[in-house]
Enzyme design. Structure first.
Site, short mmCIF file in Angstrom:
data_model
loop_
_atom_site.label_atom_id
_atom_site.label_comp_id
_atom_site.label_asym_id
_atom_site.label_seq_id
_atom_site.Cartn_x
_atom_site.Cartn_y
_atom_site.Cartn_z
N LYS A 157 48.17 49.27 35.33
CA LYS A 157 49.57 49.61 35.54
C LYS A 157 49.72 50.67 36.63
O LYS A 157 48.91 51.59 36.74
CB LYS A 157 50.18 50.13 34.23
CG LYS A 157 50.15 49.12 33.09
CD LYS A 157 51.09 47.96 33.34
CE LYS A 157 51.16 47.04 32.14
NZ LYS A 157 52.18 45.98 32.28
N HIS A 209 52.79 35.03 31.45
CA HIS A 209 52.79 36.38 30.89
C HIS A 209 52.49 36.39 29.40
O HIS A 209 53.08 35.64 28.62
CB HIS A 209 54.16 37.03 31.14
CG HIS A 209 54.36 38.31 30.39
ND1 HIS A 209 55.19 38.40 29.28
CD2 HIS A 209 53.85 39.56 30.58
CE1 HIS A 209 55.19 39.64 28.82
NE2 HIS A 209 54.37 40.37 29.58
#
Length: 393
Positions: free
Chosen positions: A194, A325
């Site tokens: 991230k 996803h």
């Protein structure tokens, strides 16, 4: 835990059943399950103050049974909010399935979406429908004795996989590096971390540390979770070019199709997005505007496998790569059925809810030989059940 049984009123078929109708849906069991995470999780949306850390995930399970004794299971999910609403909407529309032919997934998807049309055709409504639609496809594949990927027409029996759960911003970089080593040792082929912190220099230092740790040959992705504006995304995109990333994910707001298109056109690094969209129409806009090199649809979010297949067809037409996803338990089958370059995202979070595990080998996730999705709910899933209801004829 609460339990209830709701009889459904007798309803005529939407169209008269013909000779080809071989079975009918006799019951639908719905479960609202709350899965706790071991530790709070933070991405850029938390660090920018837009969300609170993630501590649990709400799941809606649908188990469909037919008069002929066939069964299918599907699920939808929600993070942070929306779980009770999704479950409530599913209870309202579930009686529409009783007495119907389970083979008619496309028609039944339309019937369910019209049953709640005043609530719209995206968002919570489609995510509630997803559990039913996925269960219908699972049932169809089980009845055929085939893994879902094979029923759809597999292009491969394994899919390249990458891990996300070890690279959150709530983890210090030392932990991220340790997680990375453990991930690669498990047979997972790629690493995603991230980014999107208010201090972009910190992001760059973390990316540099991971790239040095894994070496130049391991696929590496980054995910900004929609937290950059166009200027920051352009500058960060250029700064990240030297790390030879497989993609930059969600650099901009998920609905900024024009901004994503401009960024994708200006960078050598591929752009990936689409996970937050909840309809075929939203994905169509993204795809037709050339907003992504990797399209990232999420079957539980877009309404199930029926709409996901429409997105796949359009993405294939535009020669896009695909990386669905989350929900690897579903998306492995769909990615295996996609004709072009594809990845599947590894999250171990859902594993306690199922009795089965997916196999990892040499950087790839193996399509199981079990019929359907190849899943059954564990005792732990039942222990985490908050509420359940069964709708019968």
């Amino acid at each position: 835990m609460t339990s209830a049984t709701q009889p459904s009123p007798a309803k005529p078929f939407a169209t008269a059943p013909g000779e080809a109708t071989l079975d009918h849906i006799s019951s639908v069991r719905l479960s609202y399950v709350s899965l706790p995470l071991h530790a709070p999780i933070s991405d850029a949306k938390v660090l920018t103050g837009r969300q609170k850390p993630l501590t649990e995930i709400a799941f809606l399970f649908a188990e469909i049974t037919t008069e002929g004794g066939h069964e299918g299971i599907g699920f939808g999910y929600s993070k942070r909010a929306g779980g009770p609403g999704m479950y409530a909407h599913a209870k309202e529309i579930a009686p529409e399935l009783i007495g119907e032919d389970p083979s008619d997934a496309g028609r039944l998807w339309q019937k369910l979406v019209w049953a709640g049309a005043s609530m719209g055709r995206s968002g919570l409504t489609t995510q509630a429908i997803a559990a039913f639609d996925i269960a219908l496809w699972d049932l169809k594949a089980r009845r055929a004795g085939l893994p879902l990927a094979k029923l759809l027409g597999a292009h491969r029996d394994s899919v390249r996989c990458y891990n996300t759960s070890g690279g959150y911003l709530s983890m210090p970089i030392e932990q991220v590096l340790e997680n990375t080593s453990l991930t690669l040792a498990r047979g997972i082929g790629g690493i995603k971390i991230k980014v999107g912190q208010p201090d972009t220099k910190t992001d760059l230092r973390r990316v540099e540390a991971v790239r040095e740790h894994v070496g130049k040959d391991v696929p590496l992705m980054v995910d900004a979770n929609q937290q950059w504006d166009r200027t920051t995304a352009a500058r960060m995109g250029r700064a990240l070019e030297s790390f030879d990333l497989t993609w930059i994910e969600e650099p901009l707001d998920c609905y900024d199709a024009e901004g994503h298109a401009a960024l994708a056109a200006s960078l050598d690094t591929p752009v990936a997005t689409g996970e937050m969209l909840t309809s075929v129409a939203e994905h169509t806009d993204l795809i037709l505007k050339n907003s992504a090199d990797f399209i990232q649809p999420d079957a539980p979010r877009v309404g199930g496998i029926t709409p996901f297949l429409q997105i796949m067809a359009l993405a294939d037409h535009k020669s896009l790569s695909m990386a669905p996803h989350f929900a690897m338990e579903i998306h492995l089958h769909l990615a295996a059925a996609y004709p072009r370059n594809t990845w599947v995202e590894h999250f171990e979070w859902l594993e306690p809810m199922f009795n089965e595990r997916l196999e990892l080998r040499e950087g790839r996730m193996i399509v199981p030989s079990r019929p359907g999705l190849g899943l059954s709910l564990s005792d732990q899933a039942h222990a985490w059940t908050v509420e359940e209801t069964t709708i019968t004829s």
